[in-house]
Write an enzyme that holds these catalytic residues in place. Structure first.
Site, PDB file in Angstrom:
ATOM      1  N   LYS A 131       5.502   3.879   8.278  1.00 41.96           N
ATOM      2  CA  LYS A 131       4.432   4.745   8.329  1.00 41.96           C
ATOM      3  C   LYS A 131       3.043   3.830   8.549  1.00 41.96           C
ATOM      4  O   LYS A 131       2.319   4.067   9.462  1.00 41.96           O
ATOM      5  CB  LYS A 131       4.232   5.604   7.145  1.00 41.96           C
ATOM      6  CG  LYS A 131       3.116   6.599   7.265  1.00 41.96           C
ATOM      7  CD  LYS A 131       3.106   7.365   6.029  1.00 41.96           C
ATOM      8  CE  LYS A 131       4.010   8.002   5.274  1.00 41.96           C
ATOM      9  NZ  LYS A 131       4.139   8.798   4.292  1.00 41.96           N
ATOM     10  N   SER A 164      -6.579   6.103   3.759  1.00 44.05           N
ATOM     11  CA  SER A 164      -6.861   4.911   2.811  1.00 44.05           C
ATOM     12  C   SER A 164      -7.084   3.695   3.132  1.00 44.05           C
ATOM     13  O   SER A 164      -7.835   2.873   2.466  1.00 44.05           O
ATOM     14  CB  SER A 164      -5.376   5.154   1.973  1.00 44.05           C
ATOM     15  OG  SER A 164      -5.253   5.915   1.063  1.00 44.05           O
ATOM     16  N   LYS A 169       0.885  -1.106  -0.039  1.00 42.69           N
ATOM     17  CA  LYS A 169      -0.052  -0.069   0.056  1.00 42.69           C
ATOM     18  C   LYS A 169       0.861   1.356   0.061  1.00 42.69           C
ATOM     19  O   LYS A 169       1.744   1.311   0.809  1.00 42.69           O
ATOM     20  CB  LYS A 169      -0.865  -0.073   1.281  1.00 42.69           C
ATOM     21  CG  LYS A 169      -1.811   1.262   1.229  1.00 42.69           C
ATOM     22  CD  LYS A 169      -2.968   0.838   0.761  1.00 42.69           C
ATOM     23  CE  LYS A 169      -3.919   2.362   0.577  1.00 42.69           C
ATOM     24  NZ  LYS A 169      -3.488   2.890  -0.863  1.00 42.69           N
ATOM     25  N   GLY A 227      -2.601   8.154  -4.404  1.00 44.72           N
ATOM     26  CA  GLY A 227      -2.055   9.266  -5.122  1.00 44.72           C
ATOM     27  C   GLY A 227      -0.701   9.875  -4.319  1.00 44.72           C
ATOM     28  O   GLY A 227      -0.493   9.428  -3.003  1.00 44.72           O
ATOM     29  N   ASP A 228       0.052  10.802  -5.009  1.00 47.94           N
ATOM     30  CA  ASP A 228       1.032  11.348  -4.380  1.00 47.94           C
ATOM     31  C   ASP A 228       1.302  12.542  -5.197  1.00 47.94           C
ATOM     32  O   ASP A 228       0.230  12.874  -5.880  1.00 47.94           O
ATOM     33  CB  ASP A 228       2.411  10.403  -4.306  1.00 47.94           C
ATOM     34  CG  ASP A 228       3.611  10.896  -3.475  1.00 47.94           C
ATOM     35  OD1 ASP A 228       3.446  11.005  -2.075  1.00 47.94           O
ATOM     36  OD2 ASP A 228       4.468  11.568  -3.857  1.00 47.94           O
ATOM     37  N   ASN A 263      -2.140  19.243  -2.286  1.00 48.46           N
ATOM     38  CA  ASN A 263      -3.003  18.517  -1.650  1.00 48.46           C
ATOM     39  C   ASN A 263      -2.705  18.580  -0.142  1.00 48.46           C
ATOM     40  O   ASN A 263      -3.521  19.108   0.546  1.00 48.46           O
ATOM     41  CB  ASN A 263      -3.254  17.004  -1.982  1.00 48.46           C
ATOM     42  CG  ASN A 263      -3.818  16.238  -1.018  1.00 48.46           C
ATOM     43  OD1 ASN A 263      -3.556  15.734  -0.147  1.00 48.46           O
ATOM     44  ND2 ASN A 263      -5.375  16.218  -1.364  1.00 48.46           N
ATOM     45  N   THR A 319      -3.868  13.677   5.042  1.00 46.36           N
ATOM     46  CA  THR A 319      -2.757  14.003   5.266  1.00 46.36           C
ATOM     47  C   THR A 319      -2.532  15.327   5.940  1.00 46.36           C
ATOM     48  O   THR A 319      -1.749  15.494   6.913  1.00 46.36           O
ATOM     49  CB  THR A 319      -1.810  13.732   3.878  1.00 46.36           C
ATOM     50  OG1 THR A 319      -2.419  12.731   3.263  1.00 46.36           O
ATOM     51  CG2 THR A 319      -0.460  13.645   4.075  1.00 46.36           C
ATOM     52  N   LYS A 369       5.337   1.782  -3.245  1.00 45.02           N
ATOM     53  CA  LYS A 369       5.410   2.972  -3.725  1.00 45.02           C
ATOM     54  C   LYS A 369       5.744   3.021  -5.342  1.00 45.02           C
ATOM     55  O   LYS A 369       6.372   2.172  -5.620  1.00 45.02           O
ATOM     56  CB  LYS A 369       6.430   4.000  -3.163  1.00 45.02           C
ATOM     57  CG  LYS A 369       6.181   5.314  -3.358  1.00 45.02           C
ATOM     58  CD  LYS A 369       5.029   5.986  -2.264  1.00 45.02           C
ATOM     59  CE  LYS A 369       4.960   7.365  -2.446  1.00 45.02           C
ATOM     60  NZ  LYS A 369       4.012   7.997  -1.457  1.00 45.02           N
ATOM     61  N   GLN A 380       7.256   4.209   3.863  1.00 46.05           N
ATOM     62  CA  GLN A 380       5.966   3.732   3.756  1.00 46.05           C
ATOM     63  C   GLN A 380       5.926   2.487   4.589  1.00 46.05           C
ATOM     64  O   GLN A 380       4.918   2.223   5.381  1.00 46.05           O
ATOM     65  CB  GLN A 380       5.613   3.198   2.564  1.00 46.05           C
ATOM     66  CG  GLN A 380       4.012   3.486   2.239  1.00 46.05           C
ATOM     67  CD  GLN A 380       3.363   4.617   1.950  1.00 46.05           C
ATOM     68  OE1 GLN A 380       3.846   5.439   1.302  1.00 46.05           O
ATOM     69  NE2 GLN A 380       2.254   4.999   2.889  1.00 46.05           N
TER      70      GLN A 380
HETATM   71  P1  NDP Z   1       0.773  17.632  -4.828  1.00 47.86           P
HETATM   72  O1  NDP Z   1       1.492  17.446  -6.253  1.00 47.86           O
HETATM   73  O2  NDP Z   1      -0.568  18.017  -4.533  1.00 47.86           O
HETATM   74  O3  NDP Z   1       1.613  19.102  -4.477  1.00 47.86           O
HETATM   75  C1  NDP Z   1       2.932  19.124  -4.425  1.00 47.86           C
HETATM   76  C2  NDP Z   1       3.479  20.682  -3.846  1.00 47.86           C
HETATM   77  O4  NDP Z   1       4.763  20.542  -3.523  1.00 47.86           O
HETATM   78  C3  NDP Z   1       3.186  21.461  -4.988  1.00 47.86           C
HETATM   79  O5  NDP Z   1       2.852  22.819  -4.531  1.00 47.86           O
HETATM   80  C4  NDP Z   1       4.338  21.623  -5.783  1.00 47.86           C
HETATM   81  O6  NDP Z   1       4.724  22.753  -6.500  1.00 47.86           O
HETATM   82  C5  NDP Z   1       5.267  21.452  -4.546  1.00 47.86           C
HETATM   83  N1  NDP Z   1       6.555  20.718  -5.096  1.00 47.86           N
HETATM   84  C6  NDP Z   1       6.801  19.441  -5.760  1.00 47.86           C
HETATM   85  N2  NDP Z   1       7.905  19.230  -5.732  1.00 47.86           N
HETATM   86  C7  NDP Z   1       8.554  20.212  -5.490  1.00 47.86           C
HETATM   87  C8  NDP Z   1      10.161  20.684  -5.753  1.00 47.86           C
HETATM   88  N3  NDP Z   1      11.119  19.811  -6.205  1.00 47.86           N
HETATM   89  N4  NDP Z   1      10.556  21.737  -4.993  1.00 47.86           N
HETATM   90  C9  NDP Z   1       9.587  22.723  -4.441  1.00 47.86           C
HETATM   91  N5  NDP Z   1       8.394  22.517  -4.515  1.00 47.86           N
HETATM   92  C10 NDP Z   1       7.892  21.399  -4.957  1.00 47.86           C
HETATM   93  O7  NDP Z   1       1.326  16.640  -3.927  1.00 47.86           O
HETATM   94  P2  NDP Z   1       1.095  16.240  -2.393  1.00 47.86           P
HETATM   95  O8  NDP Z   1       0.503  17.463  -1.592  1.00 47.86           O
HETATM   96  O9  NDP Z   1       0.066  15.053  -2.228  1.00 47.86           O
HETATM   97  O10 NDP Z   1       2.414  15.677  -1.845  1.00 47.86           O
HETATM   98  C11 NDP Z   1       3.075  16.574  -0.983  1.00 47.86           C
HETATM   99  C12 NDP Z   1       4.074  15.836  -0.355  1.00 47.86           C
HETATM  100  O11 NDP Z   1       3.413  15.102   0.826  1.00 47.86           O
HETATM  101  C13 NDP Z   1       5.003  14.634  -0.875  1.00 47.86           C
HETATM  102  O12 NDP Z   1       6.224  14.596  -0.181  1.00 47.86           O
HETATM  103  C14 NDP Z   1       4.170  13.456  -0.617  1.00 47.86           C
HETATM  104  O13 NDP Z   1       5.009  12.277  -0.792  1.00 47.86           O
HETATM  105  C15 NDP Z   1       3.835  13.613   0.643  1.00 47.86           C
HETATM  106  N6  NDP Z   1       2.657  12.958   1.212  1.00 47.86           N
HETATM  107  C16 NDP Z   1       1.471  12.812   0.391  1.00 47.86           C
HETATM  108  C17 NDP Z   1       0.485  12.283   0.722  1.00 47.86           C
HETATM  109  C18 NDP Z   1      -0.948  12.348   0.112  1.00 47.86           C
HETATM  110  O14 NDP Z   1      -1.881  11.671   0.480  1.00 47.86           O
HETATM  111  N7  NDP Z   1      -0.950  12.985  -0.813  1.00 47.86           N
HETATM  112  C19 NDP Z   1       0.401  11.170   1.866  1.00 47.86           C
HETATM  113  C20 NDP Z   1       1.821  11.261   2.617  1.00 47.86           C
HETATM  114  C21 NDP Z   1       2.871  12.154   2.334  1.00 47.86           C
HETATM  115  P3  NDP Z   1       4.656  23.008  -7.929  1.00 47.86           P
HETATM  116  O15 NDP Z   1       2.938  22.945  -8.109  1.00 47.86           O
HETATM  117  O16 NDP Z   1       5.049  24.097  -8.576  1.00 47.86           O
HETATM  118  O17 NDP Z   1       5.211  21.607  -8.651  1.00 47.86           O
END
Ligand code: NDP
Length: 446
Positions: free
Chosen positions: A114, A379, A90, A165-166, A240, A209, A126, A111
């Site tokens: 976690k 999830s 997962k 998603g991620d 997100n 999250t 992943k 993961q």
């Molecule tokens: P999204 O794609 O919804 O958002 C990612 C955000 O981070 C955007 O604002 C993006 O900016 C920014 N970003 C991505 N890459 C970079 C970078 N290299 N430098 C600066 N900013 C960056 O992703 P999520 O919100 O889902 O995920 C964010 C983090 O949370 C990740 O580390 C993910 O692994 C973690 N996470 C997510 C979960 C989930 O349920 N979605 C669960 C647990 C952890 P831009 O739009 O400019 O790319």
């Protein structure tokens, strides 16, 4: 002990030295878990951590698709099936140009711990692709997702591996992949989480999250007789996790003054209230715009191009964008400016030297594997509702999420209390390790 850790890391490094993010995650876990293993006869001498850091299976595949100009594009797809000792694999799928095996292996390893911390029966995986949804039309994203799933569907299933998603994979991408899976398999089943509400999704999954990250911060603050109410918060990212972390901060009467994306950071000294947050949600989720457009809408705010939010004075920092986005210098500046709490919404956003600064200064610091576990926890609840063919109410899911985050916090206390300081990193690693290790030992050398 130092020698045991050094030998262990150099053994892993022999095969993985070209994977820096994975090695970073391995070191962080080894430094806290190996001393525990050595102190416990049941784990010592079983090579248990060596087994845990080696993926059970890694799949890598070609993803061909046709763009809007009729050109054939080629991307690379992956699924790392890391550990299935306590349940089916997962973990999320990431679509971002930086995706490679090192990043996916680090995410899959995080993961494992976690998912174990959530107490739900979920193994860990992943996956993703170096495909960049940014700037692509809906049609292009759909064709890519269909092609990706045409290969991936052979390896996943509701009792085998359940992706979510991620970064770069939200409701739209999950929808296209679910549609293709259903068509290929001829079955409507809970094979992905983060689904739409009318076709098997769970209430609160999109929020989970971000909400969980803030619940964890509140648990840490409450433990030292403090609260998030009235605090000033900076958040990196505007995706997100960042959006719903901000929403929960507002609901708990904190003031959010900064958010960002990969092009820079906005600072709003008056605070990002719910109307302004709604603007950001529309901008990012519907218009797929850039964060600097906030300043055109709210001229009292400032945009710092190519900057992260860590230079802005705050009480609480929530890194919610990506790995290694907060370095040692950022950590020192945060502390100098009075920051008392860091709760990671992203995976491994703080570099090891930054974490050391937090620990040396004894501020509250939560590693993502504990503080962002709310997403995968809900999830898990989505999977349970799919199996029951039933939907819980928003209040029911939110109260289960709150309870799970509280329990994770307690597990961290159990294994991370050090005299006058709680080492949440150590607590999360050991608590996460125990359940998986026990299951692996019980199941024999497989
Ligand atoms: P999204 O794609 O919804 O958002 C990612 C955000 O981070 C955007 O604002 C993006 O900016 C920014 N970003 C991505 N890459 C970079 C970078 N290299 N430098 C600066 N900013 C960056 O992703 P999520 O919100 O889902 O995920 C964010 C983090 O949370 C990740 O580390 C993910 O692994 C973690 N996470 C997510 C979960 C989930 O349920 N979605 C669960 C647990 C952890 P831009 O739009 O400019 O790319």
């Amino acid at each position: 002990m130092k020698k045991i850790i050094k030998n262990f890391i150099s053994e892993i490094d022999k095969k993985n030295s070209h994977e820096p993010e994975f090695m970073q995650a391995v070191k962080e876990i080894a430094e806290t878990v190996l001393p525990y293993i050595v102190s416990k006869d049941i784990y010592h001498g079983k090579n248990i951590l060596m087994r845990m850091v080696e993926p059970e299976r890694v799949l890598m595949f070609r993803v061909n698709w046709v763009d809007d100009n009729g050109e054939i594009q080629v991307n690379r797809g992956y699924r790392v099936q890391m550990n299935s000792a306590i349940g089916p694999y997962k973990g999320g799928l990431r679509f971002h140009p930086t995706v490679n095996l090192s990043i996916l292996k680090f995410l899959a390893l995080e993961q494992v711990f976690k998912n174990s911390l959530t107490t739900l029966p979920m193994g860990a995986g992943k996956g993703g692709s170096d495909f960049d949804p940014k700037g692509k039309s809906d049609g292009e994203v759909m064709r890519f997702c269909q092609s990706f799933m045409t290969e991936l569907h052979r390896y996943i299933g509701p009792n085998t591996d359940i992706p979510a998603g991620d970064i770069g994979v939200g409701g739209r991408e999950i929808g296209y992949m679910f549609g293709q899976y259903k068509k290929l398999k001829k079955e409507f089943t809970g094979v992905l989480t983060g689904k739409g509400l009318s076709w098997g999704g769970s209430l609160i999954r999109p929020e989970a999250t971000g909400y969980g990250t803030v619940y964890f911060a509140e648990n840490m603050l409450n433990h030292v007789s403090n609260t998030i109410k009235g605090k000033t918060v900076v958040i990196s990212g505007s995706g997100n996790v960042a959006q719903y972390a901000a929403e929960k901060c507002l609901q708990l009467s904190a003031k959010v003054i900064s958010m960002s994306d990969s092009s820079g950071t906005i600072y709003d000294k008056d605070g990002i209230d719910s109307e302004k947050l709604n603007f950001i949600m529309n901008l990012k989720n519907l218009k797929r715009g850039r964060i600097h457009e906030y300043v055109d809408q709210y001229p009292n705010s400032i945009f710092f191009k190519d900057k992260t939010p860590w230079g802005i004075s705050c009480d609480i920092a929530l890194p919610c964008a990506t790995q290694n986005e907060l370095n040692e210098n950022d950590a020192k500046i945060l502390i100098k400016n009075g920051c008392i709490c860091v709760s990671e919404g992203a995976n491994m956003p703080c570099e090891p030297d930054a974490i050391n600064v937090f620990k040396l200064n004894k501020i509250l610091y939560a590693p993502g594997k504990a503080s962002n576990a709310g997403g995968v926890a809900v999830s898990g609840l989505e999977m349970a509702q799919n199996s029951l063919r039933y939907s819980w109410s928003r209040e029911e899911v939110d109260s289960k999420l709150k309870e799970i985050m509280k329990d994770i916090h307690s597990s961290c206390l159990t294994h991370g209390q050090e005299k006058d300081y709680v080492n949440y990193e150590k607590g999360a690693n050991i608590a996460g390790f125990i359940k998986v290790a026990d299951a692996m030992l019980a199941q024999g050398v497989v």
